[in-house]
Scaffold this motif. Structure first.
Motif, mmCIF file in Angstrom:
data_model
loop_
_atom_site.group_PDB
_atom_site.id
_atom_site.type_symbol
_atom_site.label_atom_id
_atom_site.label_comp_id
_atom_site.label_asym_id
_atom_site.label_seq_id
_atom_site.Cartn_x
_atom_site.Cartn_y
_atom_site.Cartn_z
ATOM 1 N N CYS A 110 -14.522 45.201 44.265
ATOM 2 C CA CYS A 110 -14.620 45.174 45.722
ATOM 3 C C CYS A 110 -15.152 46.523 46.227
ATOM 4 O O CYS A 110 -14.639 47.585 45.854
ATOM 5 C CB CYS A 110 -13.239 44.900 46.307
ATOM 6 S SG CYS A 110 -13.203 45.005 48.105
ATOM 7 N N VAL A 112 -14.826 47.653 49.134
ATOM 8 C CA VAL A 112 -13.929 48.234 50.144
ATOM 9 C C VAL A 112 -12.747 48.940 49.483
ATOM 10 O O VAL A 112 -12.483 50.110 49.754
ATOM 11 C CB VAL A 112 -13.419 47.133 51.120
ATOM 12 C CG1 VAL A 112 -12.428 47.720 52.114
ATOM 13 C CG2 VAL A 112 -14.590 46.483 51.839
ATOM 14 N N CYS A 113 -12.058 48.223 48.568
ATOM 15 C CA CYS A 113 -10.824 48.793 48.015
ATOM 16 C C CYS A 113 -10.879 49.032 46.514
ATOM 17 O O CYS A 113 -9.969 49.620 45.942
ATOM 18 C CB CYS A 113 -9.624 47.904 48.362
ATOM 19 S SG CYS A 113 -9.538 46.394 47.381
ATOM 20 N N CYS A 127 -12.121 39.382 47.411
ATOM 21 C CA CYS A 127 -11.238 40.394 46.833
ATOM 22 C C CYS A 127 -9.792 39.925 46.988
ATOM 23 O O CYS A 127 -9.336 39.675 48.101
ATOM 24 C CB CYS A 127 -11.429 41.733 47.544
ATOM 25 S SG CYS A 127 -10.230 42.962 47.011
ATOM 26 N N CYS A 130 -7.682 42.906 49.240
ATOM 27 C CA CYS A 130 -7.860 43.149 50.680
ATOM 28 C C CYS A 130 -8.461 41.946 51.420
ATOM 29 O O CYS A 130 -8.572 41.962 52.647
ATOM 30 C CB CYS A 130 -8.716 44.395 50.912
ATOM 31 S SG CYS A 130 -10.459 44.173 50.546
HETATM 32 ZN ZN LIG Z 1 -10.848 44.712 48.344
#
Ligand SMILES: [Zn+2]
Length: 270
Positions: A110, A112-113, A127, A130
């Motif tokens: 992912c 983002v995280c 994901c 998140c």
């Molecule tokens: Zn994520």
């Protein structure tokens, strides 16, 4: 019906149909070659026209560990080269498979995280940590055919492997329209401006993961001034003194052929 797109390092596995140089994508419930337990098979339900017939079928996509060699009736071929021997529909399926494999390899985690992603649908991921959803988004690029009277603008890019000439092209930047992208690329790469900009058509470009958007335009103003970092040569060519041009897999060739045919049609009318 199940159609198999098995790829290894940019090569697609094809079935040879007789000795006349015809090829197809392998068809069958079983994979065309033995798969390893760790090979992931992605299945996409498809409804489309394949070889002039409307079909509902499964497209099974596999990334092979190593190329298939020495198997009777099967052959690995570069994806771009396969354009010349596959039907347009099969080539599009092979291209789709190549793009999805590329996308899968580049979205393992992912953005983002950082958690490992999981497939959500046939063509998307999510994901589990998140909840961010990830959908394939090919890089958009423009390509433009500029004509000036009886001549066409052709350029040779530094990154072309062969000696052929092509059309001015470039990636879309953020916050920019396609039309602005065309105008910017022409200004930056050759220093000219155009008028009568018109949409021509688009084409998936699985090398590795793009969408080419084609335009036509008439020359308006400026002298050719090549951007030396990107282009080695370029200029106006008549149809009688064309340099080597791209192969038929590219939208560049479609744009150039369309211009050549238009010229032919006008001549026939005279
Ligand atoms: Zn994520």
């Amino acid at each position: 019906m199940t159609i198999w797109s098995c790829l290894c390092a940019g090569d697609i596995l094809l079935r040879r149909e007789g000795a006349d140089g015809a090829f197809s994508l392998p068809i069958g419930d079983e994979p065309p070659v033995a798969l390893q337990p760790w090979n992931i098979v992605t299945t996409i339900k498809n409804e489309s026209i394949v070889n002039s017939q409307f079909s509902i079928f499964n497209l099974k996509i596999v990334r092979l560990d190593k190329p298939v060699v020495g198997v009777e009736g099967l052959e690995m071929m570069g994806l771009r080269k396969s354009h010349a021997v596959l039907s347009p529909e099969e080539y599009q399926l092979a291209s789709k498979a190549a793009e999805l494999i590329y996308w899968d390899q580049n979205t393992k985690y992912c953005g983002v995280c950082g958690a490992p992603t999981k497939w959500m649908t046939d063509i998307s991921k999510k994901c589990p940590e998140c909840g961010k959803e990830w959908w394939p988004s090919p890089s958009t690029a423009i390509i433009v055919r500029v004509t000036r009277g009886e001549t066409i603008l052709l350029v040779r890019a530094r990154n072309f492997r062969s000696n052929h000439y092509g059309l001015v092209a470039g990636f879309l930047e953020t916050g920019e329209s396609l039309e602005q992208c065309v105008e910017r690329e022409l200004r930056e790469e050759v220093g000219i401006s155009v008028k009568n900009l018109k949409y021509f058509g688009s084409q998936p470009w699985p090398f590795p993961f793009g969408l080419m958007v084609g335009f036509t335009a008439d020359y308006a103003d400026g002298e050719i001034h090549l951007q030396k970092e990107e282009l080695t040569e370029g200029g106006w060519f008549t149809r009688d003194n064309l340099p080597p041009i791209p192969d038929k897999a590219s939208i560049a060739r479609r744009l150039i052929d369309d211009w050549l045919m238009r010229d032919e049609r006008l001549k026939m009318r005279d």
